[in-house]
Design a protein around this motif. Structure first.
Motif, PDB file in Angstrom:
ATOM      1  N   VAL A   1       1.096  -0.906  -0.016  1.00 56.55           N
ATOM      2  CA  VAL A   1       0.293  -0.053   0.038  1.00 56.55           C
ATOM      3  C   VAL A   1       0.971   1.596  -0.255  1.00 56.55           C
ATOM      4  O   VAL A   1       1.778   1.650   0.940  1.00 56.55           O
ATOM      5  CB  VAL A   1      -1.223  -0.292   1.508  1.00 56.55           C
ATOM      6  CG1 VAL A   1      -1.848   1.223   0.993  1.00 56.55           C
ATOM      7  CG2 VAL A   1      -1.186  -1.108   1.199  1.00 56.55           C
TER       8      VAL A   1
ATOM      9  N   ALA B   1     -12.054  -0.766  -5.557  1.00 61.99           N
ATOM     10  CA  ALA B   1     -10.986  -1.635  -4.986  1.00 61.99           C
ATOM     11  C   ALA B   1     -10.220  -2.018  -5.568  1.00 61.99           C
ATOM     12  O   ALA B   1     -10.494  -2.520  -7.346  1.00 61.99           O
ATOM     13  CB  ALA B   1     -11.827  -2.920  -4.060  1.00 61.99           C
TER      14      ALA B   1
ATOM     15  N   GLU C   1      -6.433   0.005  -2.218  1.00 65.24           N
ATOM     16  CA  GLU C   1      -5.906  -0.843  -2.609  1.00 65.24           C
ATOM     17  C   GLU C   1      -5.523  -2.105  -1.766  1.00 65.24           C
ATOM     18  O   GLU C   1      -5.239  -2.567  -0.910  1.00 65.24           O
ATOM     19  CB  GLU C   1      -4.063  -0.317  -2.619  1.00 65.24           C
ATOM     20  CG  GLU C   1      -3.466   0.486  -4.065  1.00 65.24           C
ATOM     21  CD  GLU C   1      -2.116   0.850  -3.691  1.00 65.24           C
ATOM     22  OE1 GLU C   1      -1.832   1.710  -3.262  1.00 65.24           O
ATOM     23  OE2 GLU C   1      -2.054   0.357  -4.480  1.00 65.24           O
ATOM     24  N   MET C   2      -6.223  -3.085  -2.435  1.00 63.45           N
ATOM     25  CA  MET C   2      -6.185  -4.321  -1.777  1.00 63.45           C
ATOM     26  C   MET C   2      -5.019  -5.371  -2.758  1.00 63.45           C
ATOM     27  O   MET C   2      -6.361  -6.251  -3.093  1.00 63.45           O
ATOM     28  CB  MET C   2      -7.579  -4.656  -1.529  1.00 63.45           C
ATOM     29  CG  MET C   2      -8.197  -3.437  -0.798  1.00 63.45           C
ATOM     30  SD  MET C   2      -9.448  -4.563   0.253  1.00 63.45           S
ATOM     31  CE  MET C   2     -10.812  -4.045  -0.958  1.00 63.45           C
ATOM     32  N   PRO C   3      -4.592  -5.960  -2.990  1.00 62.53           N
ATOM     33  CA  PRO C   3      -3.449  -6.984  -3.539  1.00 62.53           C
ATOM     34  C   PRO C   3      -3.976  -7.964  -2.964  1.00 62.53           C
ATOM     35  O   PRO C   3      -3.529  -8.802  -4.189  1.00 62.53           O
ATOM     36  CB  PRO C   3      -2.270  -6.223  -3.179  1.00 62.53           C
ATOM     37  CG  PRO C   3      -1.630  -5.461  -2.183  1.00 62.53           C
ATOM     38  CD  PRO C   3      -3.326  -5.336  -1.833  1.00 62.53           C
TER      39      PRO C   3
ATOM     40  N   TYR D   1      -7.791  -8.991  -4.168  1.00 59.10           N
ATOM     41  CA  TYR D   1      -8.373  -9.045  -5.931  1.00 59.10           C
ATOM     42  C   TYR D   1      -6.831  -9.162  -6.906  1.00 59.10           C
ATOM     43  O   TYR D   1      -5.893  -8.804  -6.560  1.00 59.10           O
ATOM     44  CB  TYR D   1      -8.331  -7.631  -6.645  1.00 59.10           C
ATOM     45  CG  TYR D   1      -9.710  -6.901  -5.758  1.00 59.10           C
ATOM     46  CD1 TYR D   1     -10.531  -7.159  -6.394  1.00 59.10           C
ATOM     47  CD2 TYR D   1      -9.892  -5.811  -4.785  1.00 59.10           C
ATOM     48  CE1 TYR D   1     -12.114  -6.573  -5.786  1.00 59.10           C
ATOM     49  CE2 TYR D   1     -10.987  -6.155  -3.814  1.00 59.10           C
ATOM     50  CZ  TYR D   1     -12.046  -6.130  -4.808  1.00 59.10           C
ATOM     51  OH  TYR D   1     -13.252  -5.665  -4.583  1.00 59.10           O
TER      52      TYR D   1
ATOM     53  N   THR E   1      -8.225  -4.329   4.024  1.00 64.07           N
ATOM     54  CA  THR E   1      -8.177  -5.879   3.734  1.00 64.07           C
ATOM     55  C   THR E   1      -8.199  -6.498   4.983  1.00 64.07           C
ATOM     56  O   THR E   1      -8.009  -7.605   5.213  1.00 64.07           O
ATOM     57  CB  THR E   1      -6.773  -6.130   3.684  1.00 64.07           C
ATOM     58  OG1 THR E   1      -5.592  -5.469   4.246  1.00 64.07           O
ATOM     59  CG2 THR E   1      -6.233  -5.688   2.309  1.00 64.07           C
TER      60      THR E   1
ATOM     61  N   LEU F   1     -14.202 -12.991 -10.180  1.00 61.92           N
ATOM     62  CA  LEU F   1     -13.702 -11.320 -10.082  1.00 61.92           C
ATOM     63  C   LEU F   1     -13.463 -12.187  -8.273  1.00 61.92           C
ATOM     64  O   LEU F   1     -11.898 -11.403  -7.904  1.00 61.92           O
ATOM     65  CB  LEU F   1     -14.185 -10.404  -9.256  1.00 61.92           C
ATOM     66  CG  LEU F   1     -13.754  -9.393  -9.429  1.00 61.92           C
ATOM     67  CD1 LEU F   1     -12.339  -9.267 -10.635  1.00 61.92           C
ATOM     68  CD2 LEU F   1     -15.058  -8.036  -8.778  1.00 61.92           C
TER      69      LEU F   1
ATOM     70  N   ASP G   1     -15.836  -9.125  -1.143  1.00 67.05           N
ATOM     71  CA  ASP G   1     -15.305  -7.703  -0.870  1.00 67.05           C
ATOM     72  C   ASP G   1     -16.871  -6.805  -0.199  1.00 67.05           C
ATOM     73  O   ASP G   1     -17.672  -7.397  -0.831  1.00 67.05           O
ATOM     74  CB  ASP G   1     -14.585  -6.785  -1.392  1.00 67.05           C
ATOM     75  CG  ASP G   1     -13.725  -5.621  -1.708  1.00 67.05           C
ATOM     76  OD1 ASP G   1     -14.302  -5.494   0.069  1.00 67.05           O
ATOM     77  OD2 ASP G   1     -13.513  -4.706  -2.055  1.00 67.05           O
TER      78      ASP G   1
END
Lengths: 351, 351
Positions: A14, A115, A149-151, A154, B74, B153, B160
């Protein structure tokens, strides 16, 4: 416990600084949607919007606020694949404001939630600009939003987006279907295509038939990507323009045709004491629908999942129907009379 | 084109019938949050909310609507892993309404967007009930929402969620930081823990140190899961109760301490002509913060990412500070004086 190692937020995927740059870049897109009722300043915790147009007093005697939340479903995955993000922004606004106006409400403002795996400002700016374009079409302000941002949630290159809109309507002008009565006429407004529902099925059809998104098909007159990713039509000006022309209750109910198709959505717009009959032959579905059908979807399923060319239905008192048709024609809405209301028990029949 | 094969929406991973069952089950959760201002009926395209408490007339002279959008980042991944979803629902509401009240606004209603791999009503009902609980704590109505099934997805078991809230404030009572002045006092309200920001870092620390979420740690006095998944405190009643006690502008600014920590969020609440000084020794961070720090995060990074025990800041005219402290004490908010405002250029100094 790990010795001598130190973790930072940036290492964890992030980047707060990149986020600050992004926020700056979207501010001009947001500003393009602002009217005099927007009070908030950049960086505020929340967006502020004055309910009245004038600086003093109140335009509404008994204001009723109307709120909607919606996304664009797996149309995002097709949009990402075809690198067409601008239209997805319009879709997001459309899905919300088209719901909002079914109550007779004027859209006031919109907020988005985006997101992402990784914030790529260049790619995603196109999306935000699409959202701003949708807001301008709907005469509402893009008041704010959230980008997360949620690596780990997603996949690379993926994102999801949700939208939220708020409108207002004078209480005695709310439309909730309770005045729908036998004899009322169903007037349909054309969709621009598939809009934003049924894309898990669209994608299944594309994959199973190995269809090429970039290929131009004669029966479509355009590429498959262009046909299936056409932005959802925004009905705000056509519908609110019409409503403002009547002081009486000419329009008794409205339906935005989303998941569940004509039958399920028109059923939401009529009361328990009525049925609706829709004549399937009264309009011509655009080519994308026969195209999908011939690639392996049964006709009944087509009508259950897709709008089939009618994206919005107005239910109108029969004595006003001719006038409503004329007004909608004049505003370029290309309306069709597609059915009528009978006595019944809340069912919708397509014949 | 595939011969003789036919595709349905259900085959594509979307079950409209299961969705109808789900909608029914969440209606009682929603109903538990409704007051007399909610006008909408189940199944409507949009939720309707009357702005005034009385049936006639308007409670607000110049109503300003306030809108927020936010998610819980998260923290969802930790909640899913630990099978603790109720608290995530509270977090979602908290993240939004705590932003909303910084303008002085009364939360009116809330909408949620929930995107899932597969709709599992039993698991997700807990989440919706958490959202409804958060709405009751914030005295706002859970007016509607959207649940989207997107198997391609989101990974199996993942989801989410995003939330949107709307509030209202009389225009002359809006708080936007422009009245913050040197000499004003910073009063902090305790957080319940990490709240809903910085979880990519929390998760990194847990993974790198191979910490067991189920283990009870002496210094925490509870399991790690309990400590890191504690729901975000909702400050609505404490803050609005306080504001309603003053006809003058006793509170000049407010900050909800989210991503960016005390420095960045207090900076959003003060104007360009002031600085704020925060005394780090004026409160005791709860045990979860030293716990995270000792597992590999530098002190400066801790303050940049986490709330460090102060979840909300009120900026108060010094002559009212003692009274405000007393009122917040009486309401059980456990306030601390944590700093003050000086002349400056919009910076925040922690010392």
């Amino acid at each position: 416990m790990v010795d001598r190692q130190s973790f930072s937020y940036k290492d964890s995927g992030v980047d707060i600084d990149a986020n600050a740059v992004w926020v700056k870049r979207i501010q001009s897109a947001m500003g393009s949607t602002y009217g005099p009722r927007v009070l908030s300043s950049a960086g505020a915790f929340a967006g502020m919007f004055r309910l009245s147009n004038g600086n003093r007093g109140n335009d509404y005697k008994q204001p009723v606020l109307v709120g909607c939340a919606d996304g664009v479903g797996t149309k995002v995955l097709l949009g990402i694949k075809a690198k067409r993000l601008f239209g997805l922004g319009i879709d997001l606004v459309a899905m919300n404001v088209n719901d909002l106006i079914t109550c007779g409400a004027e859209p006031l403002f919109f907020l988005d939630y985006l997101a992402v795996n990784k914030l790529d400002p260049n790619a995603l700016l196109e999306l935000i600009e699409g959202i701003a374009d949708g807001c301008r079409q709907a005469d509402c302000a893009l008041l704010g939003g959230e980008t997360a941002e949620m690596p780990d949630l997603y996949a690379k290159g993926d994102f999801d987006l949700a939208g939220f809109s708020v409108g207002v309507v004078e209480q005695r002008r709310t439309i909730d279907g309770q005045h729908v009565a036998p004899g009322d006429v169903l007037i349909g407004l054309p969709s621009s295509g598939v809009h934003s529902n049924g894309y898990s099925l669209v994608r299944r059809v594309i994959t199973a038939n190995k269809l090429n998104l970039k290929k131009k098909f004669d029966e479509l007159g355009e590429t498959l990507a262009e046909a299936v990713l056409k932005p959802t039509k925004i009905y705000v000006r056509d519908v609110l323009g019409l409503l403002s022309a009547y002081r009486v209750r000419a329009v008794t109910g409205m339906a935005h045709i989303t998941g569940g198709g004509l039958a399920e959505n028109v059923a939401r717009a009529i009361g328990d004491g009525c049925d609706a009959v829709i004549e399937k032959g009264s309009w011509q579905p655009p080519p994308i629908f026969p195209f999908i059908q011939k690639h392996g979807v049964k006709p009944a399923e087509m009508f259950k999942v897709f709008n089939m060319g009618i994206g919005f239905i107005l239910i109108v008192r029969s004595r006003y129907a001719a006038g409503v048709m004329r007004k909608l024609d004049d505003s370029g809405a290309s309306p069709h009379v597609v059915g009528h209301v009978t006595r019944g028990t809340g069912k919708v029949r397509l014949r």
